[in-house]
Design a protein around this motif. Structure first.
Motif, PDB file in Angstrom:
ATOM      1  N   UNK A  57      13.283 -25.605  -6.458  1.00 14.17           N
ATOM      2  CA  UNK A  57      14.082 -26.106  -7.576  1.00 14.17           C
ATOM      3  C   UNK A  57      15.550 -25.715  -7.423  1.00 14.17           C
ATOM      4  N   UNK A  58      15.818 -24.448  -7.011  1.00 11.70           N
ATOM      5  CA  UNK A  58      17.208 -24.003  -6.820  1.00 11.70           C
ATOM      6  C   UNK A  58      17.847 -24.780  -5.668  1.00 11.70           C
ATOM      7  N   UNK A  59      17.066 -24.976  -4.590  1.00 14.58           N
ATOM      8  CA  UNK A  59      17.577 -25.684  -3.416  1.00 14.58           C
ATOM      9  C   UNK A  59      17.999 -27.111  -3.779  1.00 14.58           C
ATOM     10  N   UNK A  60      17.192 -27.815  -4.596  1.00 14.88           N
ATOM     11  CA  UNK A  60      17.525 -29.179  -5.018  1.00 14.88           C
ATOM     12  C   UNK A  60      18.847 -29.205  -5.783  1.00 14.88           C
ATOM     13  N   UNK A  61      19.048 -28.201  -6.644  1.00 16.05           N
ATOM     14  CA  UNK A  61      20.294 -28.138  -7.413  1.00 16.05           C
ATOM     15  C   UNK A  61      21.486 -27.875  -6.497  1.00 16.05           C
ATOM     16  N   UNK A  62      21.308 -26.975  -5.521  1.00 14.65           N
ATOM     17  CA  UNK A  62      22.403 -26.651  -4.600  1.00 14.65           C
ATOM     18  C   UNK A  62      22.804 -27.861  -3.756  1.00 14.65           C
ATOM     19  N   UNK A  63      21.838 -28.646  -3.325  1.00 14.06           N
ATOM     20  CA  UNK A  63      22.106 -29.789  -2.449  1.00 14.06           C
ATOM     21  C   UNK A  63      22.920 -30.881  -3.142  1.00 14.06           C
ATOM     22  N   UNK A  93      21.362 -27.222 -12.209  1.00 12.26           N
ATOM     23  CA  UNK A  93      19.973 -26.832 -12.477  1.00 12.26           C
ATOM     24  C   UNK A  93      19.604 -27.149 -13.929  1.00 12.26           C
ATOM     25  N   UNK A  94      20.526 -26.854 -14.855  1.00 14.40           N
ATOM     26  CA  UNK A  94      20.289 -27.161 -16.272  1.00 14.40           C
ATOM     27  C   UNK A  94      20.142 -28.664 -16.472  1.00 14.40           C
ATOM     28  N   UNK A  95      21.021 -29.426 -15.791  1.00 12.41           N
ATOM     29  CA  UNK A  95      20.937 -30.883 -15.904  1.00 12.41           C
ATOM     30  C   UNK A  95      19.616 -31.388 -15.351  1.00 12.41           C
ATOM     31  N   UNK A  96      19.156 -30.764 -14.242  1.00 20.12           N
ATOM     32  CA  UNK A  96      17.881 -31.149 -13.626  1.00 20.12           C
ATOM     33  C   UNK A  96      16.719 -30.883 -14.591  1.00 20.12           C
ATOM     34  N   UNK A  97      16.769 -29.723 -15.258  1.00 19.17           N
ATOM     35  CA  UNK A  97      15.715 -29.409 -16.241  1.00 19.17           C
ATOM     36  C   UNK A  97      15.673 -30.439 -17.353  1.00 19.17           C
ATOM     37  N   UNK A 112      29.001 -29.554  -3.561  1.00 20.16           N
ATOM     38  CA  UNK A 112      29.786 -29.683  -2.330  1.00 20.16           C
ATOM     39  C   UNK A 112      29.456 -28.584  -1.322  1.00 20.16           C
ATOM     40  N   UNK A 113      29.183 -27.373  -1.813  1.00 18.70           N
ATOM     41  CA  UNK A 113      28.942 -26.243  -0.916  1.00 18.70           C
ATOM     42  C   UNK A 113      27.541 -26.247  -0.310  1.00 18.70           C
ATOM     43  N   UNK A 114      26.655 -27.064  -0.852  1.00 23.39           N
ATOM     44  CA  UNK A 114      25.317 -27.160  -0.279  1.00 23.39           C
ATOM     45  C   UNK A 114      24.462 -25.943  -0.560  1.00 23.39           C
ATOM     46  N   UNK A 115      23.388 -25.781   0.251  1.00 31.02           N
ATOM     47  CA  UNK A 115      22.421 -24.712  -0.024  1.00 31.02           C
ATOM     48  C   UNK A 115      22.869 -23.374   0.569  1.00 31.02           C
ATOM     49  N   UNK A 116      22.343 -22.301  -0.031  1.00 24.74           N
ATOM     50  CA  UNK A 116      22.622 -20.933   0.410  1.00 24.74           C
ATOM     51  C   UNK A 116      21.287 -20.190   0.376  1.00 24.74           C
ATOM     52  N   UNK A 117      20.593 -20.150   1.516  1.00 21.19           N
ATOM     53  CA  UNK A 117      19.238 -19.591   1.576  1.00 21.19           C
ATOM     54  C   UNK A 117      19.210 -18.113   1.201  1.00 21.19           C
ATOM     55  N   UNK A 139      21.554 -17.755 -11.960  1.00 23.75           N
ATOM     56  CA  UNK A 139      22.551 -18.652 -11.364  1.00 23.75           C
ATOM     57  C   UNK A 139      23.907 -18.518 -12.063  1.00 23.75           C
ATOM     58  N   UNK A 140      23.873 -18.344 -13.379  1.00 20.85           N
ATOM     59  CA  UNK A 140      25.126 -18.188 -14.124  1.00 20.85           C
ATOM     60  C   UNK A 140      25.839 -16.887 -13.739  1.00 20.85           C
ATOM     61  N   UNK A 141      25.076 -15.857 -13.382  1.00 21.59           N
ATOM     62  CA  UNK A 141      25.655 -14.566 -12.999  1.00 21.59           C
ATOM     63  C   UNK A 141      26.005 -14.502 -11.509  1.00 21.59           C
ATOM     64  N   UNK A 142      25.700 -15.555 -10.784  1.00 19.26           N
ATOM     65  CA  UNK A 142      25.977 -15.592  -9.346  1.00 19.26           C
ATOM     66  C   UNK A 142      27.338 -16.238  -9.086  1.00 19.26           C
ATOM     67  N   UNK A 143      27.823 -16.217  -7.838  1.00 21.10           N
ATOM     68  CA  UNK A 143      29.091 -16.897  -7.522  1.00 21.10           C
ATOM     69  C   UNK A 143      28.980 -18.416  -7.607  1.00 21.10           C
ATOM     70  N   UNK A 144      27.756 -18.932  -7.688  1.00 19.96           N
ATOM     71  CA  UNK A 144      27.544 -20.381  -7.662  1.00 19.96           C
ATOM     72  C   UNK A 144      27.234 -20.913  -9.061  1.00 19.96           C
TER      73      UNK A 144
END
Length: 735
Positions: free
Chosen positions: A23-29, A80-84, A32-37, A68-73
């Motif tokens: 779910x996080x990966x889908x939001x990251x993709x 992710x919220x929009x996806x939910x 612009x910065x893409x995924x961050x494993x 996610x809100x507490x992260x740099x991203x």
């Protein structure tokens, strides 16, 4: 540390961190910065270790948002919220589409599930909104996992599932004498005891209408003639007292005088007391006729269940041989024959004639003349139906022709076919009891799953094994629902649990209903015996002796297992020959998707009702009776035998009595007759012409054919669902 997760449907599953990562990966993709494993792994680890042992899906998703809100991203958190939100909308889309169809008054199998309900009205729409949103709640929170899976996989249908959370019961046979004698208080209204026939008639209506709002099934009066008979005498005495006052004479000697009958006759040539007696009789008969007319009119106009549905009502009568009881029967039949409004056939109540040798069937019987009248009325108005008190399984060892309370020991039926009589936990009677709930099995699906087995004996053995598995689930589901229903409090059912249900008068408002409802029945229903037999051996029971033998073996097995469940769970289990209406196409549709179109099985969009011979099979009434009769003893939760007759039956009451003779000959419990009846939807004109296109009265072309959908009539086939319309078009005349 999270170990288990509670899903939205209530199921508990093991925690799977891969779903969070995905779910996080889908939001990251989508950014612009893409995924961050590395970030995905850190967030997933923190959530998994910091969480409780068991968490809901929503709680876990909330934690993902916070991380996610507490992260740099932070931009990922927004995606992710929009996806939910999108997922929530998608889950609600089906409900939205269904609501729009109800709002737009579209005609489909959801809005036409019950032909007695007007879902086009505001109240009907509101009820349908509630119904369709309640069912998922039941699936998610009130059903066991095995029951839910049986429903989802098309093996089981839980009737009136939308009423499940209300803890309401299905139906009841009203002991109307209690209400007429003592009155009742129900909610904000109350009724005093009755003193005259007009009041008794109205109270009968109120009792049925009030109880309908407390229950999810039908309402019935088991001894309509016996209950109302005393008020004929009261009204007669009232008429005598009017004459006393008018003529200055005493007629008290006539108050308790036994009368042979209440028959209108001219007063010409009569003198003195004889003239006054006949005048009082004439006035009484007129009042009884008007009271019966009002009863029928009210039962076709008084609405219940939020104002969108007339009361699903039935009345049983025919065995009261007193002059007063005969007067009730005669004027009820006369009023029914005349029709309502502009002479239209009354849809309700379903009227049921009690056929009893020595009372109401043979030429020498006291009520034989009324039986003949009943056949005449049925020939024109579809009702009354006929219940056979002489059937071996409908007899009661306590019944005595000389007992004025013998109606307590006479079986009564209701609605499409529901029968309640035997009782392990109280007196054997129909009165003050009813069905608690019932569920129906799809025995066709079970048979289809066995079709690939080449050896016939092995195929049939496998069928019975799978049948037992579904039976066990059904019995447990009914017990679960009973255990939920029994926690209801008396005050939730003010009329039902004060005057109607046997033993309830001993309870207080805050008591639970547990101590009294076990006198009711739990019904195990089935649908599609004909198609089941075709799947197993290639022919249905109407066309093959071998199929008939297997059909009887199957339903006997259902009966035997129901008896075992009664002993095991200590309830009154019974087998019901299900009256499929909304269900008639549901099982078939699902089976078609799974197995495709199978000739003779899923090639129509409906399954045959219960143990009936298929409606499209050409056979005589005698053959149909001979085939279906043995199933009536096995299906003591309810059954019915239908016959389709040709043309205008209005002037052919013998055609009706011939069907009743078949009941007598073959030990049939309950039957009705279908025939042609056109109805002008603009002026109400009716006749029996074939292919009528224009009303001869108002010249309208808005003509409909009045038909019986299961056990009750429907004023317009516009409210029939597609499966029942298909069945209607396939019906052939039995001759």
């Amino acid at each position: 540390m999270i170990l288990t997760v509670v899903k939205r449907d209530g199921r508990v599953v093991g925690y799977n961190e891969e779903k969070i990562k995905a779910a996080i990966r889908k939001a990251m993709l989508t950014t612009e910065m893409g995924e961050d494993e590395a970030l995905i792994a850190r967030i997933t680890d923190r959530i998994g270790m910091a969480g409780n042992e068991q968490m809901t899906v929503e709680e876990i998703q909330d934690h993902v948002e916070l991380e996610l809100m507490n992260s740099p991203r932070k931009e990922v958190a927004k995606r992710y919220i929009a996806y939910r939100d999108q997922r929530s909308i998608a889950r609600r889309a089906k409900t939205r589409d269904m609501f729009l169809e109800i709002i737009e008054a579209k005609s489909n199998d959801i809005t036409r599930e019950n032909a007695n309900m007007n879902t086009d009205s505001p109240a009907g729409m509101m009820m349908k909104f509630a119904s369709e949103t309640t069912k998922p709640f039941v699936d998610d929170y009130l059903l066991s996992q095995e029951a839910r899976e049986a429903v989802q996989n098309g093996y089981l249908h839980i009737h009136d599932k939308d009423y499940y959370p209300t803890k309401s019961l299905t139906c009841v046979q009203h002991p109307l004498d209690r209400i007429l004698k003592y009155g009742f208080v129900a909610g904000h209204g109350e009724s005093r005891p009755a003193k005259r026939i007009e009041t008794a008639s109205i109270i009968g209506c109120i009792s049925l209408e009030t109880a309908q709002n407390e229950m999810h099934g039908g309402q019935a009066i088991p001894a309509f003639d016996f209950y109302l008979a005393p008020f004929v005498r009261y009204s007669y005495i009232e008429e005598l007292k009017k004459l006393e006052e008018l003529n200055g004479v005493s007629l008290s000697a006539l108050y308790d005088e036994e009368l042979k009958d209440y028959i209108r006759q001219p007063l010409d040539g009569l003198q003195g007391e004889a003239r006054l007696r006949q005048h009082a009789i004439n006035q009484t008969v007129s009042r009884v006729h008007q009271a019966m007319e009002a009863f029928i009119h009210n039962m076709n106009t008084i609405h219940s269940r939020g104002g969108n549905q007339v009361v699903f009502s039935s009345i049983n009568y025919g065995t009261d041989t007193s002059a007063e009881g005969r007067c009730i029967i005669r004027e009820l039949l006369n009023s029914t024959y005349e029709g309502v409004g502009n002479g239209a056939t009354a849809i309700f109540p379903i009227q049921i004639w009690k056929k009893k040798r020595g009372v109401s069937y043979l030429p020498e019987d006291r009520n034989y003349d009324l039986y003949q009248l009943a056949c005449k009325v049925t020939a024109r108005r579809f009702f009354p139906n006929f219940v056979n008190l002489d059937a071996t399984f409908n007899q009661h060892e306590k019944w005595d022709a000389s007992d004025p309370l013998r109606y307590n020991y006479e079986v009564a039926t209701m609605g499409c076919r529901t029968r309640v009589f035997e009782n392990r936990y109280g007196e054997k009677t129909s009165i003050g009891r009813g069905n608690i709930s019932f569920s129906t099995m799809n025995i066709v699906r079970i048979a289809i799953e066995c079709m690939g087995i080449e050896d016939k004996e092995e195929r049939i053995a496998k069928f019975f094994k799978k049948l037992d598995e579904v039976l066990d689930i059904t019995a447990r589901q009914l017990c679960d629902r009973y255990n939920f229903q029994k926690t209801a409090m008396v005050k939730q059912f003010p009329l039902l649990m004060s005057r109607l249900w046997n033993g309830a008068e001993k309870l207080s408002p805050n008591d639970t209903i547990e101590s009294v409802i076990n006198q009711g029945t739990l019904g195990i229903g089935f649908i599609g015996l004909a198609e089941c037999l075709v799947a197993l051996i290639g022919k249905h029971h109407g066309e093959s002796d071998e199929a008939q033998a297997l059909g009887l073996k199957i339903v006997t097995h259902l009966r035997d297992r129901a008896n075992e469940y009664s002993e095991k769970y200590h309830h009154n289990f019974s087998v019901l020959a299900t009256p499929a209406e909304g269900l008639s196409g549901k099982f078939t549709s699902r089976d078609r998707k799974t197995f495709g179109v199978i000739p003779g099985i899923t090639d129509k969009i409906y399954y045959t009702n219960s143990n009936h011979v298929p409606v499209y099979y050409h056979c005589s009434p005698c053959h149909k009776a001979k085939i279906e009769a043995p199933y009536h003893d096995l299906t003591r939760g309810g059954h019915i035998f239908y016959v389709e007759i040709d043309g205008d039956a209005t002037h052919n009451p013998k055609a009706i009595s011939d069907i009743v003779d078949l009941m007598d000959k073959y030990n049939i419990g309950y039957s009705s007759v279908n025939h042609n009846r056109n109805r002008c939807m603009d002026c109400g004109y009716e006749d029996a012409q074939e292919n009528l296109e224009e009303c001869p009265h108002c010249h309208s072309h808005n003509i409909d054919c009045l038909q019986r959908i299961t056990g009750y009539l429907v004023g317009t086939t516009d409210r029939w669902n597609n499966a029942k319309l298909a069945e209607l078009n396939d019906r052939i005349v039995h001759k």
